[in-house]
Scaffold this active site. Structure first.
Site, PDB file in Angstrom:
ATOM      1  N   ALA A  61       0.830  -1.193   0.000  1.00 15.64           N
ATOM      2  CA  ALA A  61       0.000   0.000   0.000  1.00 15.64           C
ATOM      3  C   ALA A  61       0.874   1.256   0.000  1.00 15.64           C
ATOM      4  O   ALA A  61       2.083   1.203   0.246  1.00 15.64           O
ATOM      5  CB  ALA A  61      -0.913  -0.004   1.217  1.00 15.64           C
ATOM      6  N   GLY A 106      -0.117  -5.454   0.325  1.00 18.85           N
ATOM      7  CA  GLY A 106      -1.138  -5.499  -0.706  1.00 18.85           C
ATOM      8  C   GLY A 106      -0.667  -6.171  -1.978  1.00 18.85           C
ATOM      9  O   GLY A 106      -1.468  -6.763  -2.700  1.00 18.85           O
ATOM     10  N   GLU A 109      -1.107  -9.774  -1.297  1.00 18.44           N
ATOM     11  CA  GLU A 109      -2.540 -10.049  -1.293  1.00 18.44           C
ATOM     12  C   GLU A 109      -3.108 -10.063  -2.715  1.00 18.44           C
ATOM     13  O   GLU A 109      -4.011 -10.844  -3.022  1.00 18.44           O
ATOM     14  CB  GLU A 109      -3.262  -9.015  -0.434  1.00 18.44           C
ATOM     15  N   GLU A 129       2.483  -6.064   7.433  1.00 15.52           N
ATOM     16  CA  GLU A 129       1.630  -5.072   8.089  1.00 15.52           C
ATOM     17  C   GLU A 129       1.823  -5.015   9.596  1.00 15.52           C
ATOM     18  O   GLU A 129       1.677  -3.952  10.216  1.00 15.52           O
ATOM     19  CB  GLU A 129       0.156  -5.356   7.764  1.00 15.52           C
TER      20      GLU A 129
END
Length: 255
Positions: A61, A106, A109, A129
């Site tokens: 992110a 991300g 993911e 994270e």
């Protein structure tokens, strides 16, 4: 544009293009959702490759953007974040992630949303994270344990550590490791081969597997049975069986 959709030989490439690290800010997330939905609709797209370029898949992110957000702002944004990734996961066609360099947070993911993952020898994957005082928010706590099992997923999520390509392969986080300069070529070849297959049967197979993983065995068998019987109404089934009887296995042309 931070994400582009390029189509060739029945394969749509969702190309992340936000240098230098393909950080997944809100605009990129929204664009990803838009193009995943376009790939879903387009009949000329029969399989999909997700690719970040030769150097990096996606480093996660946009931390500077997130740092400026308070609880209220993230409550409003979190659903859109998940919806973007879910749109990729629900593309009803074969999807392969071509992973080079970093696929973190991300980025990891996003790779989890694919059906198959081909990684370069230079790939590094992880869910860091926790090192920010957070947990994965784009599906990592759900898709990762479904892929590699809960204890292995917890190791990665609890520690935030990165794994190199060889360990990712051993964990089942990626499915194939190749030289970095061959990642896209091999991912495209995988997708192009499946793009020649029966589109409805491939869609049925993907939905049956994915739906079955989310439910009990009896419900999963019902999903499978309904799709199996339904495919007997398709032209592809007629073509495939006729070719098998007349020419032998593996010679049917589906379009």
């Amino acid at each position: 544009m931070t994400v582009n959709l390029e189509v060739a030989e029945g394969v749509g490439t969702l190309r992340l293009d936000r240098p230098p690290m393909n950080a997944l800010d809100a605009a990129t997330q929204d664009r990803l959702k838009e193009l995943a939905e376009e790939a879903t609709r387009r009949e000329d797209v029969r399989a999909v490759v997700i690719y970040g370029g030769e150097k990096v898949f996606a480093a996660g992110a946009d931390i500077k953007e997130m740092q400026a957000m308070d609880h209220t702002a993230m409550v409003l944004r979190a659903r859109a974040l998940q919806d973007a990734f879910t749109a990729v996961a629900r593309i009803p066609k074969p999807v392969v992630a071509a992973v080079t360099g970093y696929a973190l947070g991300g980025g990891c993911e996003l790779a989890l949303c694919a059906d198959f993952r081909i990684a370069g020898e230079n790939a590094k994957l992880g869910q860091p994270e926790i090192l920010l005082g957070l947990i994965p928010g784009a599906g990592g706590t759900q898709r990762l344990p479904r892929l590699i099992g809960p204890s292995k997923a917890k190791d990665l999520i609890f520690t935030g550590r990165m794994v190199k390509a060889d360990e990712a392969l051993a964990l089942g986080l990626v499915d194939r490791v190749v030289p970095a300069n061959q990642v896209y070529e091999q991912a495209h070849a995988w997708a192009a081969r499946l793009a020649q297959g029966p589109a409805l049967a491939l869609r049925a197979a993907k939905e049956a597997v994915d739906a079955g993983l989310e439910t009990d065995i009896d419900t999963g068998l019902t999903v499978e049975r309904n799709w199996f019987a339904g495919l007997f109404a398709t032209e592809d089934r007629e073509r495939g069986m006729r070719s098998f009887v007349e020419e032998g296995p593996g010679k049917a042309k589906f379009f």
